[in-house]
Scaffold this active site. Structure first.
Site, PDB file in Angstrom:
ATOM      1  N   LYS A  49       0.772  -1.167  -0.459  1.00 28.13           N
ATOM      2  CA  LYS A  49      -0.037   0.076   0.188  1.00 28.13           C
ATOM      3  C   LYS A  49       0.380   0.583   0.020  1.00 28.13           C
ATOM      4  O   LYS A  49      -0.012   2.544  -0.139  1.00 28.13           O
ATOM      5  CB  LYS A  49      -0.599  -0.197   1.378  1.00 28.13           C
ATOM      6  CG  LYS A  49      -2.230  -0.916   1.614  1.00 28.13           C
ATOM      7  CD  LYS A  49      -2.173  -0.837   2.839  1.00 28.13           C
ATOM      8  CE  LYS A  49      -3.299  -2.681   2.833  1.00 28.13           C
ATOM      9  NZ  LYS A  49      -3.571  -2.469   4.425  1.00 28.13           N
ATOM     10  N   GLY A  50       1.971   1.016   0.606  1.00 28.42           N
ATOM     11  CA  GLY A  50       3.123   2.612   0.491  1.00 28.42           C
ATOM     12  C   GLY A  50       2.682   2.922  -0.510  1.00 28.42           C
ATOM     13  O   GLY A  50       3.278   4.658  -0.436  1.00 28.42           O
ATOM     14  N   ASP A 106       7.886   2.722  -2.795  1.00 30.49           N
ATOM     15  CA  ASP A 106       8.301   4.099  -1.809  1.00 30.49           C
ATOM     16  C   ASP A 106       8.947   4.183  -1.124  1.00 30.49           C
ATOM     17  O   ASP A 106      10.339   4.966  -1.115  1.00 30.49           O
ATOM     18  CB  ASP A 106       6.991   3.735  -0.281  1.00 30.49           C
ATOM     19  CG  ASP A 106       6.494   2.213  -0.378  1.00 30.49           C
ATOM     20  OD1 ASP A 106       7.294   1.660  -0.278  1.00 30.49           O
ATOM     21  OD2 ASP A 106       6.179   1.842   1.013  1.00 30.49           O
ATOM     22  N   ASP A 109      14.235  -0.509   1.263  1.00 34.37           N
ATOM     23  CA  ASP A 109      15.644  -0.929   3.347  1.00 34.37           C
ATOM     24  C   ASP A 109      16.498  -1.821   2.125  1.00 34.37           C
ATOM     25  O   ASP A 109      17.355  -2.236   1.666  1.00 34.37           O
ATOM     26  CB  ASP A 109      14.500  -1.287   3.682  1.00 34.37           C
ATOM     27  CG  ASP A 109      15.541  -1.815   4.989  1.00 34.37           C
ATOM     28  OD1 ASP A 109      16.084  -0.756   5.565  1.00 34.37           O
ATOM     29  OD2 ASP A 109      14.701  -1.846   5.879  1.00 34.37           O
ATOM     30  N   PHE A 158      13.895   3.908  11.361  1.00 34.32           N
ATOM     31  CA  PHE A 158      12.705   3.757  10.608  1.00 34.32           C
ATOM     32  C   PHE A 158      11.527   4.921  10.475  1.00 34.32           C
ATOM     33  O   PHE A 158      10.997   6.348  11.366  1.00 34.32           O
ATOM     34  CB  PHE A 158      11.702   2.736  11.188  1.00 34.32           C
ATOM     35  CG  PHE A 158      10.753   2.493  10.846  1.00 34.32           C
ATOM     36  CD1 PHE A 158      10.337   0.821  10.089  1.00 34.32           C
ATOM     37  CD2 PHE A 158       9.166   2.680  10.928  1.00 34.32           C
ATOM     38  CE1 PHE A 158      10.026   0.557   9.397  1.00 34.32           C
ATOM     39  CE2 PHE A 158       7.919   1.793  10.294  1.00 34.32           C
ATOM     40  CZ  PHE A 158       8.482   0.760   9.531  1.00 34.32           C
TER      41      PHE A 158
HETATM   42  P1  IMP Z   1      12.800  -4.169   1.335  1.00 39.46           P
HETATM   43  O1  IMP Z   1      12.165  -5.338   1.120  1.00 39.46           O
HETATM   44  O2  IMP Z   1      13.820  -4.557   2.969  1.00 39.46           O
HETATM   45  O3  IMP Z   1      13.183  -3.080   0.548  1.00 39.46           O
HETATM   46  O4  IMP Z   1      11.249  -3.521   2.584  1.00 39.46           O
HETATM   47  C1  IMP Z   1      10.657  -2.791   2.143  1.00 39.46           C
HETATM   48  C2  IMP Z   1       9.489  -2.261   2.067  1.00 39.46           C
HETATM   49  O5  IMP Z   1       9.345  -2.220   3.717  1.00 39.46           O
HETATM   50  C3  IMP Z   1       8.803  -1.159   2.064  1.00 39.46           C
HETATM   51  O6  IMP Z   1       8.105  -1.656   0.451  1.00 39.46           O
HETATM   52  C4  IMP Z   1       8.019  -0.793   3.148  1.00 39.46           C
HETATM   53  O7  IMP Z   1       6.422  -1.558   2.961  1.00 39.46           O
HETATM   54  C5  IMP Z   1       8.967  -1.744   3.714  1.00 39.46           C
HETATM   55  N1  IMP Z   1       9.145  -0.550   4.892  1.00 39.46           N
HETATM   56  C6  IMP Z   1      10.547  -0.238   4.814  1.00 39.46           C
HETATM   57  N2  IMP Z   1      10.756   0.593   5.829  1.00 39.46           N
HETATM   58  C7  IMP Z   1       9.698   1.194   5.886  1.00 39.46           C
HETATM   59  C8  IMP Z   1       9.955   3.038   6.921  1.00 39.46           C
HETATM   60  O8  IMP Z   1      10.859   2.827   7.654  1.00 39.46           O
HETATM   61  N3  IMP Z   1       8.586   2.846   7.011  1.00 39.46           N
HETATM   62  C9  IMP Z   1       7.470   1.587   7.014  1.00 39.46           C
HETATM   63  N4  IMP Z   1       8.103   0.855   5.748  1.00 39.46           N
HETATM   64  C10 IMP Z   1       9.113   0.618   5.785  1.00 39.46           C
END
Ligand code: IMP
Ligand code: MG
Length: 187
Positions: A49-50, A106, A109, A158
């Site tokens: 949803k982000g 969005d 990470d 975060f």
């Molecule tokens: P990744 O797979 O570790 O790159 O995480 C990506 C997903 O984790 C993003 O699409 C977000 O939905 C969620 N996410 C990562 N960091 C944050 C944050 O700081 N706040 C809120 N959601 C996050």
């Protein structure tokens, strides 16, 4: 538009990207996308949803006959720690073959969600596949990612707001700010 964290919410910390900076950068990204895709209108694929807030603002700065689709994946539970598992919760409605696909995310990470998505969407044989990420958390990606468009590179905290949540809250904040939680933290 106010860029101050909501008064009285002890979880909200410093503003990382304020509303004016978001809007200015998104206008630039939209102009870049308009130039780059002028002869091959893109299909924007928003990651729910982000990305819904970012996607809505970005699309209004793309002066091309764009089309939209959405995909929902889950890589985080309701806590601020990754589960390490990516799961498709809602798949796309459209066929990607021969399309110029631009993934709208969005935040990147670990890059795990994006790597999974890229692999999954490439298998559907789009004509091209690029990524537009609003935020990239500095120094967290385990491998080099191919990110065509990036809004902002941000420090390790975060964050919430502008589509980003904790347990479905704070998505409607018009800015991105630090989320403080006594117990959990980002990996
Ligand atoms: P990744 O797979 O570790 O790159 O995480 C990506 C997903 O984790 C993003 O699409 C977000 O939905 C969620 N996410 C990562 N960091 C944050 C944050 O700081 N706040 C809120 N959601 C996050
Ligand atoms: Mg999320």
């Amino acid at each position: 538009m106010s860029s101050e964290p909501a008064a009285g919410d002890p979880h909200l910390g410093a503003v990382v990207v304020d509303a004016d900076a978001l809007q200015a950068r998104i206008a630039e990204l939209g102009a870049e996308i308009t130039r780059d895709y002028h002869d091959r209108p893109p299909l924007l694929v928003g990651v729910l949803k982000g990305a819904f807030v970012f996607m809505a603002d970005l699309a209004r700065h793309v002066d091309l006959p764009v089309e939209f689709d959405f995909m929902a994946v889950s890589s985080y539970g309701s806590a601020t720690k990754t589960s390490g598992v990516v799961r498709i919760v809602k798949d796309l409605d459209l066929d990607l073959s021969g399309r110029h696909v631009l993934i709208v995310e969005d935040i990147i990470d670990s890059g795990l969600t994006l790597s999974y998505l890229q692999k999954n969407l490439l298998a559907r044989e789009p004509a091209s596949l690029e990524v537009c990420a609003l935020l990239v958390r500095e120094g967290k990606q385990r491998r080099e990612l191919d990110l065509r468009y990036v809004g902002f590179r941000i420090p390790p905290d975060f964050v919430v707001g502008y589509g980003l949540d904790v347990a479905e809250r704070y998505r409607n904040l018009p800015y991105v700010c630090v989320y403080r939680d006594g117990e959990s933290s980002v990996r």
